[in-house]
Scaffold this motif. Structure first.
Motif, short mmCIF file in Angstrom:
data_model
loop_
_atom_site.label_atom_id
_atom_site.label_comp_id
_atom_site.label_asym_id
_atom_site.label_seq_id
_atom_site.Cartn_x
_atom_site.Cartn_y
_atom_site.Cartn_z
N ASP A 73 -3.89 14.44 6.88
CA ASP A 73 -4.11 13.61 8.07
C ASP A 73 -4.43 14.48 9.29
O ASP A 73 -5.30 14.13 10.10
N GLY A 182 1.01 9.95 7.12
CA GLY A 182 1.76 9.16 6.14
C GLY A 182 2.26 9.95 4.96
O GLY A 182 2.75 9.37 3.99
N SER A 183 2.12 11.26 5.03
CA SER A 183 2.65 12.04 3.91
C SER A 183 3.36 13.28 4.43
O SER A 183 3.03 13.83 5.48
N GLU B 136 -9.14 5.97 2.92
CA GLU B 136 -9.46 6.04 4.34
C GLU B 136 -10.12 4.73 4.81
O GLU B 136 -9.80 4.21 5.88
N TYR B 140 -5.14 2.89 3.63
CA TYR B 140 -4.00 3.27 2.80
C TYR B 140 -3.73 4.77 2.98
O TYR B 140 -4.62 5.53 3.37
N GLN B 141 -2.52 5.20 2.64
CA GLN B 141 -2.26 6.63 2.53
C GLN B 141 -2.86 7.11 1.22
O GLN B 141 -3.29 6.30 0.39
N TRP B 142 -2.83 8.44 1.00
CA TRP B 142 -3.42 8.93 -0.25
C TRP B 142 -2.88 10.29 -0.65
O TRP B 142 -2.27 10.99 0.16
N ILE B 173 4.50 10.36 -0.18
CA ILE B 173 3.37 9.62 0.41
C ILE B 173 3.79 8.17 0.60
O ILE B 173 4.21 7.50 -0.36
N GLU B 174 3.70 7.70 1.82
CA GLU B 174 4.07 6.31 2.11
C GLU B 174 3.18 5.32 1.37
O GLU B 174 1.99 5.59 1.19
N ALA B 177 -0.66 3.22 -1.11
CA ALA B 177 -1.38 4.49 -1.21
C ALA B 177 -2.34 4.50 -2.39
O ALA B 177 -2.17 3.73 -3.34
#
Lengths: 317, 262
Positions: A73, A182-183, B136, B140-142, B173-174, B177
Motif C-alpha cells: 500500500d 490493510g496488511s 485494487e 479489496y486488500q490483497w 491481510i484484512e 481480500a
C-alpha cells in the motif's frame, strides 16, 4: 522525450540485484528519445540506498522515507504520487514477488496498461515494443502499446549499472494514507534449513518433473550414493511433497554453485535456471533436445532418464 | 463466508510445435485447468471442508468448450460456477490484464465474496498481474504469491508470501481480500467419481458482458501481440550420442576427469 521512473527493490536492509539492472533498462529506454531516468527508493534506509544507487545514467533519485520494510500500500501510494508529479512515460518495476505485489495496483490506480515479465524493451517515444515469453518460455512474443504504461522487467536480463553517477537525491514527501493500509508484515522466516545445505555441495544430482512419480526417486538417490553427491530438485518435486523444501534449487529456493550439476528430467524454467546457472559444469539428461536447460548445459544426453541413470549408477558400483 | 476462485482453462504446448503468425497451430495445443488455479481451487475447497466457508464459487472467462474443465472444478468441490463469454471475445488473441480486471471485477461486485483466490499466474500468457489489479479495482486488500494460508479466517487472513531465495514473509491481510496462490500451498485433489456425478447437477451460469454491465470496449486490449517465434537457442552444448551405456560411460569419464567420481 521519454522520461522513465524506475522503482528499486530491497529487502532486510539490502538492495536486490534487480535494482541495478533496472537502471540499465530504464536508461536504455530514456536514451532512445533523450529523456530522464528517475529512480524511486521507497521505505527502509532510503538515504543509504540512494547513495548506493547513484550510478552512471541516473538523473534523479526520489526517496520516500516511510516504514522499514516493503508494504504494497505504501509503494502503491508513493509511486502513483511520484507519477503524478513527474509525469514519466513509463513506470518500470522489477518482476519480483514484491514488484508483482504493487505494480498491477499502480497500473490500475493510474488507469495505465501493464506489461509484465519483459525481457527486452524499445521505444520511439510513443510506442513501446516489449518482448516477453509465453507458454512457460516455449515462445517469445513481441507486444506493442501506445502511450504511457507500467512495465515489469525480469531479473538478470539487463546488465547491472556501474560507475558513479551525479544524480540529484531528493526527498519525496508522499502523503501516505495510513487508513488505507490493510496488511501488516509480522516478520520473515528462512525456510528449509534442515539436515542438508545443498548450496555447500560439490556435486548435485538434481531431479525434475521428468521423474514422473515419487516411486521413481530411488534411482536418483542410488546415483547420488554412488557418486557421493547430494540430491536436489526443481520446484514441482518439492510442490508434490516428494522432497523437502531445503532441496529446491531456484529463484524461490536455493542458489547453488557446485562443481558439477547434473539436471535429470529438468526442462529448465527460468526460475530454476536462476538458481543453478553459476554451476561450474552443467550436465543435462532429458528426452527433449529443445528443452531450455540445453541452452545453459555444457554436456547433454538426449535420452530416457530411466535408461541412462541406472547405467550411470552401474558405472560407479 | 463466501469464497470466489478464478479457474482458467489454459493452452499447453507440446514439445514440438509450429507457430502460425501470432498463435501456435491448433494441433500442438492441449487444454487444461491452469496449474496455479488448481491450487487456488483446492485451498478454497479445504476452507469449506474446515467449516470456515459456506460457499465456493468458481469463475472463468472462456467459451463453451471450456465447460469440461470447469466441471472438473465443480467435481473437486466448488458449489457452483459462473462462465463469462461473449461473441466479442471470439477473435481476441490476447486478453490483457486491464480487460480481465474489468470483467472479473464486475463478477466480484455481483457475488460479493469475502475472499477471492486466484492462481499467481496463468501458464499460457504468464502475466501474473490480474489478481492484484482486480483487488485494487474493487477496493479489496490483497496479497501476491501466497504459499500458506491459516484456515481460521475471521477479519483477516494470515498468510505467508513466498519471496525469492528461500525467504517467506508472514503477513496479516484484512478481509475482504484477493490472494494469489502459489503452487505447493497444498496438494490438489483428483475429482472423485461421486464428485464428477454431482458436478453434472451443479449450477453453471453463463453470462455475457452485457449481463454484467461491462462495455464491449474493455476487450480492446491496449497491448497488441505483434509477433510470436521460437527463441533462438544460444546453446553450445556437447551432446553425447549412443546407447545408454555409451552415454553413461562418457558422463562417467567426465566426472572422473573432474575428480568428483570414484
Amino acid at each position: 522525450m521519454t522520461d522513465v521512473l524506475a522503482v528499486t527493490d530491497h529487502r532486510r536492509g539490502e538492495l536486490r540485484d534487480v535494482s541495478y539492472e533496472i537502471i540499465t533498462a530504464g536508461r536504455q529506454l530514456a536514451d532512445e528519445t533523450g529523456g530522464d531516468l528517475h529512480l524511486a527508493v521507497v521505505s527502509g534506509t532510503v538515504n543509504e540506498f540512494a547513495e548506493e544507487l547513484n550510478r552512471e545514467g541516473v538523473d534523479a533519485i526520489h526517496t520516500v522515507d516511510h516504514g522499514k520494510e516493503f508494504n504494497h500500500d505504501v509503494y502503491t501510494q508513493a509511486i502513483t504520487q511520484l507519477y503524478d508529479e513527474l509525469a514519466p512515460q513509463y513506470v518500470l518495476a522489477p518482476n519480483s514477488v514484491n514488484g508483482l505485489d504493487y505494480a498491477p495496483a499502480v497500473a490500475t490506480e493510474l488507469e495505465l496498461p501493464i506489461v509484465t515479465d519483459t525481457i527486452d524493451l524499445e521505444t520511439d517515444g510513443d510506442t513501446l515494443i516489449a518482448t516477453r515469453e509465453m507458454y512457460g518460455g516455449k515462445v517469445e512474443t513481441t507486444n506493442e502499446l501506445e502511450g504511457s504504461a507500467v512495465v515489469t522487467i525480469r531479473g538478470a536480463e539487463w546488465p547491472a549499472a556501474e560507475g558513479t553517477g551525479d544524480a540529484s537525491i531528493e526527498t519525496f514527501d508522499a502523503t501516505i494514507d495510513e487508513d488505507a493500509i490493510g496488511s501488516t508484515v509480522n516478520g520473515f522466516e528462512e525456510v528449509g534449513g534442515g539436515d542438508v545445505d545443498i548450496s555447500e555441495a560439490d556435486v548435485l544430482v538434481s531431479v525434475g518433473r521428468g521423474i514422473e512419480e515419487e516411486e521413481n526417486l530411488p534411482i536418483i538417490e542410488e546415483l547420488a550414493d554412488a557418486l557421493d553427491a547430494t540430491v536436489s530438485s526443481s520446484r514441482p518435486i518439492v510442490d508434490n511433497g516428494w522432497l523437502p523444501k531445503n532441496r529446491q534449487v531456484g529463484q524461490s529456493g536455493k542458489v547453488v554453485t557446485p562443481d558439477v550439476y547434473i539436471a535429470i528430467g529438468i526442462s529448465g524454467a527460468v526460475q530454476h535456471v536462476a538458481g543453478m546457472k553459476g554451476s561450474d559444469t552443467i550436465v543435462a539428461i532429458n528426452t527433449d533436445p529443445n528443452a531450455p536447460i540445453m541452452d545453459i548445459a555444457d554436456y547433454a544426453i538426449v535420452d530416457d532418464l530411466f535408461d541412462v541413470v541406472p547405467a550411470l549408477t552401474e558405472e560407479f558400483q | 463466508m463466501r469464497v470466489l476462485v478464478t479457474a482458467k482453462e489454459v493452452l499447453t504446448v507440446e514439445d514440438k510445435f509450429e507457430v502460425e503468425e501470432t498463435t501456435i497451430a491448433d494441433q500442438y495445443l492441449n487444454r487444461d485447468l491452469n496449474e496455479w488455479d488448481s491450487y487456488a481451487v483446492e485451498e478454497a475447497v479445504q476452507l469449506q471442508e474446515a467449516g470456515i466457508v459456506d460457499e465456493v464459487v468458481a469463475v472463468t472467462i472462456g467459451p463453451e468448450e471450456c465447460e469440461e474443465t470447469i466441471r472438473q472444478v465443480l467435481a473437486k468441490g466448488a458449489d457452483r460456477a459462473v462462465r463469462i463469454w461473449d461473441d466479442s471475445l471470439e477473435d481476441v488473441d490476447l486478453l490483457d490484464v486491464g480487460a480481465k480486471t474489468e470483467i472479473l471485477s464486475a463478477v466480484i461486485e455481483e457475488e460479493d465474496p469475502d475472499l477471492v483466490l486466484t492462481g499467481v499466474q496463468a501458464g499460457d500468457d504468464s502475466f501474473g498481474a490480474t489478481g492484484v489489479s482486480v483487488a485494487e479495482e474493487i477496493g479489496y486488500q490483497w496479497g501476491a504469491v501466497v504459499n500458506h494460508l491459516e484456515h481460521d479466517l475471521e477479519d483477516a487472513a494470515s498468510v505467508r508470501r513466498e519471496l525469492e531465495g528461500g525467504v517467506e514473509e508472514l503477513t496479516d491481510i484484512e478481509l475482504p481480500a484477493v490472494l494469489t496462490i502459489q503452487t505447493g500451498i497444498n496438494e490438489p485433489r483428483y475429482a472423485s467419481l461421486r464428485g464428477i456425478r454431482q458436478a453434472q447437477r451443479k449450477e453453471l451460469d453463463v453470462k455475457a458482458l452485457a449481463d454484467l454491465d461491462v462495455d464491449e470496449s474493455v476487450i480492446e486490449s491496449e497491448l497488441e501481440l505483434t509477433d510470436m517465434y521460437e527463441p533462438e537457442s544460444e546453446s553450445d552444448v556437447t551432446t553425447w550420442e549412443g546407447s545408454p551405456e555409451e552415454t553413461a560411460a562418457e558422463l562417467g569419464d567426465l566426472l572422473r576427469d573432474k575428480g568428483v567420481a570414484p
